[in-house]
Design a protein around this motif. Structure first.
Motif, PDB file in Angstrom:
ATOM      1  N   TYR A  84      11.827   4.042 -12.402  1.00 31.30           N
ATOM      2  CA  TYR A  84      12.916   4.033 -11.413  1.00 31.30           C
ATOM      3  C   TYR A  84      12.366   3.949  -9.988  1.00 31.30           C
ATOM      4  N   ALA A  85      11.259   4.622  -9.760  1.00 32.49           N
ATOM      5  CA  ALA A  85      10.630   4.558  -8.431  1.00 32.49           C
ATOM      6  C   ALA A  85      10.141   3.144  -8.148  1.00 32.49           C
ATOM      7  N   PHE A  86       9.626   2.466  -9.166  1.00 36.06           N
ATOM      8  CA  PHE A  86       9.187   1.085  -8.979  1.00 36.06           C
ATOM      9  C   PHE A  86      10.368   0.192  -8.611  1.00 36.06           C
ATOM     10  N   PHE A 143       6.590  13.299 -11.279  1.00 35.39           N
ATOM     11  CA  PHE A 143       7.694  13.070 -12.225  1.00 35.39           C
ATOM     12  C   PHE A 143       7.372  11.831 -13.042  1.00 35.39           C
ATOM     13  N   PHE A 144       6.516  11.959 -14.055  1.00 35.76           N
ATOM     14  CA  PHE A 144       6.039  10.803 -14.803  1.00 35.76           C
ATOM     15  C   PHE A 144       7.176   9.956 -15.364  1.00 35.76           C
ATOM     16  N   LEU A 204       0.818  -1.205   0.000  1.00 40.56           N
ATOM     17  CA  LEU A 204       0.000   0.000   0.000  1.00 40.56           C
ATOM     18  C   LEU A 204       0.857   1.262   0.000  1.00 40.56           C
ATOM     19  N   LEU A 205       1.827   1.329   0.885  1.00 37.07           N
ATOM     20  CA  LEU A 205       2.704   2.507   0.957  1.00 37.07           C
ATOM     21  C   LEU A 205       3.504   2.699  -0.328  1.00 37.07           C
ATOM     22  N   PHE A 206       4.035   1.611  -0.856  1.00 37.12           N
ATOM     23  CA  PHE A 206       4.855   1.728  -2.052  1.00 37.12           C
ATOM     24  C   PHE A 206       4.014   2.104  -3.268  1.00 37.12           C
ATOM     25  N   PHE A 207       2.776   1.606  -3.349  1.00 35.40           N
ATOM     26  CA  PHE A 207       1.938   2.004  -4.479  1.00 35.40           C
ATOM     27  C   PHE A 207       1.541   3.475  -4.368  1.00 35.40           C
ATOM     28  N   PHE A 214       2.326   8.984  -6.429  1.00 32.94           N
ATOM     29  CA  PHE A 214       2.868  10.324  -6.212  1.00 32.94           C
ATOM     30  C   PHE A 214       3.969  10.642  -7.226  1.00 32.94           C
ATOM     31  N   VAL A 215       4.889   9.712  -7.410  1.00 34.21           N
ATOM     32  CA  VAL A 215       5.969   9.925  -8.384  1.00 34.21           C
ATOM     33  C   VAL A 215       5.396  10.031  -9.788  1.00 34.21           C
TER      34      VAL A 215
END
Length: 128
Positions: A71-73, A65-66, A52-55, A60-61
């Motif tokens: 990279y965020a994943f 910053f589309f 949940l937190l990571f999704f 947000f990212v």
């Protein structure tokens, strides 16, 4: 942001609850002779909260910053692996002789939650 999180939650909550009850039933009925270090609830709370937190962070990212969503994943995947090691550290350091059932009970949901998160992250990347 709400239009990306609500569809995720509508699928994630039933997915998590279903997996939890399936594993709980299996552990209680078919693995009665095995003593588990972690309860099924604590394993699923860990996976549920991390996913949940990571999704939410990925959304947000993605909004901010589309082009950095991929990279965020990858970063959240690495953080999830590190958090898993920290979560399993008491088990690793315990005096249990057979730790395999606990490791299996942890990593089957880990990979199922990771698959769910990956599918929704790919969908997130496909949206503009």
């Amino acid at each position: 942001m709400k239009e990306k999180i609500l569809p995720f939650l509508k699928q994630f909550l039933p997915f998590s609850v279903l997996l939890f009850f399936v594993q709980k039933i299996l552990v209680e009925n078919y693995f009665t002779g095995i003593t588990f270090y972690y309860e099924t609830l604590s394993i699923y709370l860990f996976h549920f909260i991390c996913t949940l937190l990571f999704f939410f962070f990925l959304v947000f990212v993605n909004q901010t910053f589309f082009d950095k969503t991929g990279y965020a994943f990858l970063a959240t995947g690495i953080l999830k692996m590190m958090a898993s090691v920290v979560f399993l550290l008491p088990l690793i350091q315990s005096d249990l002789t057979d730790k395999k059932p606990d490791v299996i009970a942890f990593f089957i949901p880990f990979f199922l939650f990771l698959l769910f998160e990956t599918i929704h992250s790919v969908r997130l990347l496909g949206q503009k």
